[in-house]
Enzyme design. Structure first.
Site, PDB file in Angstrom:
ATOM      1  N   GLY A 247      48.833  38.358  10.680  1.00 16.45           N
ATOM      2  CA  GLY A 247      47.860  37.276  10.779  1.00 16.45           C
ATOM      3  C   GLY A 247      46.715  37.434   9.800  1.00 16.45           C
ATOM      4  O   GLY A 247      45.848  36.563   9.712  1.00 16.45           O
ATOM      5  N   ASP A 248      46.671  38.558   9.084  1.00 14.94           N
ATOM      6  CA  ASP A 248      45.599  38.746   8.095  1.00 14.94           C
ATOM      7  C   ASP A 248      46.234  39.375   6.850  1.00 14.94           C
ATOM      8  O   ASP A 248      47.451  39.367   6.708  1.00 14.94           O
ATOM      9  CB  ASP A 248      44.454  39.563   8.717  1.00 14.94           C
ATOM     10  CG  ASP A 248      43.100  39.196   8.119  1.00 14.94           C
ATOM     11  OD1 ASP A 248      43.019  39.077   6.891  1.00 14.94           O
ATOM     12  OD2 ASP A 248      42.129  39.033   8.882  1.00 14.94           O
ATOM     13  N   ASP A 249      45.408  39.928   5.954  1.00 13.10           N
ATOM     14  CA  ASP A 249      45.933  40.426   4.684  1.00 13.10           C
ATOM     15  C   ASP A 249      47.009  41.497   4.894  1.00 13.10           C
ATOM     16  O   ASP A 249      46.842  42.392   5.721  1.00 13.10           O
ATOM     17  CB  ASP A 249      44.790  41.021   3.864  1.00 13.10           C
ATOM     18  CG  ASP A 249      43.666  40.017   3.639  1.00 13.10           C
ATOM     19  OD1 ASP A 249      43.962  38.836   3.373  1.00 13.10           O
ATOM     20  OD2 ASP A 249      42.488  40.412   3.737  1.00 13.10           O
TER      21      ASP A 249
END
Ligand code: NAG
Ligand code: NAG
Ligand code: NAG
Ligand code: NAG
Ligand code: NAG
Length: 459
Positions: A247-249
Site C-alpha cells: 500500500g506504500d512505496d
C-alpha cells in the site's frame, strides 16, 4: 581419548552454564537445510527448547525473549542459530543479539501479536521526531546478525493496527514495524516472506554492510504506510531479488527528517537495488525521501519490473529538509500501467515540528536510462523548488507508451535543469535533447558489499 574427554567436558560445562539442551554443530547437523549466510554458527537451538507452543494462540513472547537472553553468551563462542520450526508462533516484540541467526523454516510463521502491550515503547530515533513502538523483531548496536529461512513467514497481522490508524489512532506514534535494526553492522535478511505489516516492513537505520535478498513482501494495496524496505542512513547496502506488493512505496530510501535529520547528519550512501519486482498503485517503486535531511548519495538501481505502480522513482523533498539527493543512477526498468514514470516533488508537506525556511535541499546528478513503459498516464512531473532548482537531470533511451486516457501535458517541468537523449514522448524544454550519441552515466565500479561471498550453512 583424552581429547574426546576434554571436549565432552566443555560440552557439559556449556550445558550447565546455559541451562538448556543444545546441539553442537557437528556432522549430524550438516544433514539439515543448507542456506547461504555471511556467517555460519557453532551452536544450534530450537524455539521449542524455551517452552514455545506453535498453536497460533499461545503467546510466545516470553519464549523468544528468554531464548535470546540465554543464547546471548554464546555470541563469544562461535555464535548461535535459533531455529523456528513449522507451526504458528504468536509473539510480541523481541530483541536480537550479535553473532546470531534466526532461521525460520518453511511451514513456520511468526505471528505478530495484536496486543499493543506486547510492544514496548522505545526512544525516538535521533533523526526523527516520533514516539514509537518497538518493532516485532528489533535489534540495536549489534554486529553479525542473520534473519533468514527457507521461505518461512513473518505475518504482521496488521489489520487491527490499520483499522485503529484509519479511525484516528496512532497520530503521533509510529505503529510497530516488522524488522528494525539500528546502529548495527554486518546484517543479512534473506529468503523469508513478510505479510501484512502494521507499518513499514524492513527498516535498517544507521547500519553498515547490509544484505537484503530474496524477500517477498505482501500487504493489501490499500493498507496504510506498509512500505516494503526502507534503507535509512545506512552505508554499503544491497537489496536484490525482492518482490513487493504494498500500500506504500516498495522501497523508500531515507536519511531522517528536517532538524532531526540535519543534526544527526548520517547519509544513506553506497546503496544498490537490483532485480526488484513491485506492485504499488498508490505509491512509488522506489521513493527517495521525503526524509532525506542527512543526505542520500551514490544509489544504483537496475533491472526493475513495475506493474500497476504510481511512479517509478519518486524524489520527494521540501524547503526545510536541507540535506541532498545526489549521484542517483537507474537503468533497465520495464514498466506497465503507471500514473507517472518520473516524478520529483519539491513541496512535500510533511514537517513534524515546523521547519527552517533557509534549509534548502540540494538535488543533483540524477541519471535514468534504458527504460520502457506501457500504458502511462503522465510521462513526468518534475517540480523543483523556486530559486533551488533540481539540477543535472539526465534521461537517455527511454520509451514511454501512453494509455488511452492519457493527459495532454506529458512533461510538466518547473525549476529543473538537465538533458535528454532518445526519450519519447518528447521531453519538456528544460530538458533539451542532446542528440543520439549521449548516454546517461551508470557507475562501472561495485560497492563493497557486492563482493562479499556468502558461506554455505546448515539449519
Ligand atoms: C529491546 O531493546 C531496547 C533498547 O535497545 C529496549 O528499550 C527494549 O525494552 C528491549 N526490548 C525487550 C523486549 O527487551
Ligand atoms: C548504540 O550506538 C550508538 C551510536 O554508536 C550510541 O550512541 C549508543 O550509545 C549505543 N547504545 C548502546 C546501548 O550501546
Ligand atoms: C491501463 O491503465 C489503466 C489505468 O490508467 C487501467 O485501468 C487499464 O486496465 C490498463 N490497461 C491494461 C491493458 O493494462
Ligand atoms: C535501450 O534500452 C533498452 C531497454 O529498455 C535496451 O534493451 C537497449 O539495449 C538500450 N539501447 C542502448 C543503445 O543502450
Ligand atoms: C504542473 O505542475 C504544477 C506544479 O507542479 C501544477 O500546479 C500544475 O497544475 C501542473 N499542470 C498540469 C496541467 O497538470
Amino acid at each position: 581419548m583424552k581429547m574426546i574427554q576434554t571436549s565432552l567436558c566443555i560440552l557439559v560445562v556449556l550445558l550447565t552454564v546455559s541451562g538448556f539442551p543444545m546441539m553442537e554443530s557437528g556432522v549430524e547437523s550438516k544433514k539439515g537445510i543448507d542456506y547461504l549466510a555471511i556467517n555460519c554458527r557453532k551452536h544450534n537451538a530450537v524455539l521449542t527448547d524455551f517452552g514455545a507452543i506453535g498453536d497460533g494462540k499461545t503467546s510466545n513472547t516470553k519464549a523468544f525473549r528468554e531464548a535470546i537472553t540465554k543464547l546471548t553468551p554464546l555470541a563469544a563462542d562461535g555464535g548461535v542459530q535459533l531455529i523456528v520450526p513449522p507451526g504458528n508462533w504468536l509473539t510480541g516484540s523481541f530483541n536480537l543479539t550479535s553473532h546470531f541467526t534466526l532461521f525460520i523454516q518453511q511451514g513456520a510463521t511468526i505471528l505478530a501479536s495484536q496486543d499493543e502491550s506486547e510492544y514496548p515503547m522505545i526512544p525516538r530515533l535521533p533523526s526523527y521526531g516520533d514516539a514509537r513502538f518497538a518493532s516485532l523483531i528489533y535489534g540495536s548496536n549489534l554486529t553479525d546478525v542473520v534473519i533468514t529461512g527457507n521461505k518461512g513467514t513473518i505475518n504482521g497481522q496488521g489489520k487491527t493496527w490499520w483499522v485503529k490508524y484509519r479511525s484516528g489512532g496512532f497520530k503521533t506514534i509510529s505503529r510497530p514495524l516488522l524488522i528494525e535494526i539500528i546502529f548495527s553492522e554486518n546484517i543479512q535478511i534473506s529468503d523469508i516472506n513478510l505479510i501484512d505489516s502494521p507499518m513499514w516492513n524492513i527498516h535498517p537505520v544507521y547500519c553498515k554492510n547490509v544484505i537484503i535478498r530474496n524477500i517477498k513482501i505482501d500487504a493489501p494495496i490499500d493498507s496504510p504506510n506498509t512500505d516494503g524496505i526502507n534503507p535509512d542512513s545506512c552505508t554499503n547496502t544491497i537489496i536484490e531479488d525482492c518482490s513487493v506488493t504494498s500500500g506504500d512505496d516498495c522501497i523508500a530510501v531515507k536519511s531522517g527528517i528536517d532538524q532531526f535529520g540535519i543534526a544527526t547528519a548520517i547519509p544513506t550512501q553506497q546503496l544498490s537495488i537490483r532485480r526488484l519486482t513491485c506492485v504499488s498503485p498508490d505509491s512509488a517503486g522506489i521513493a527517495i525521501g521525503s526524509e532525506m535531511s542527512g543526505g542520500i548519495k551514490d544509489v544504483r538501481i537496475e533491472d526493475v519490473t513495475l506493474i500497476n505502480t504510481q511512479s517509478a522513482i519518486r524524489i520527494k523533498t521540501a524547503i526545510g529538509r536541507g540535506g541532498y539527493v545526489k549521484d542517483i543512477f537507474a537503468r533497465r526498468f520495464t514498466m506497465k500501467t503507471m500514473k507517472y514514470v518520473f516524478w520529483m516533488t519539491g513541496s512535500y508537506k510533511l514537517h513534524p515540528i515546523g521547519f527552517d525556511p533557509k534549509a534548502l535541499p540540494e538535488i543533483s546528478n540524477i541519471n535514468y536510462r534504458d527504460m520502457t513503459a506501457e500504458n502511462v498516464t503522465i510521462s513526468a512531473k518534475l517540480e523543483g523548488i523556486k530559486n533551488d532548482p533540481f539540477k543535472g537531470i539526465c534521461l537517455s533511451n527511454v520509451t514511454i507508451a501512453l494509455s488511452p486516457t492519457t493527459k495532454k501535458l506529458q512533461w510538466n517541468c518547473t525549476d529543473v535543469a538537465g538533458v535528454t537523449s532518445r526519450v519519447k514522448p518528447e521531453p519538456c524544454g528544460l530538458l533539451p535533447d542532446k542528440g543520439t550519441t549521449m548516454d546517461c552515466d551508470f557507475p562501472t565500479d561495485k560497492i563493497p558489499i557486492e563482493s562479499v561471498v556468502l558461506n554455505k550453512c546448515f539449519a
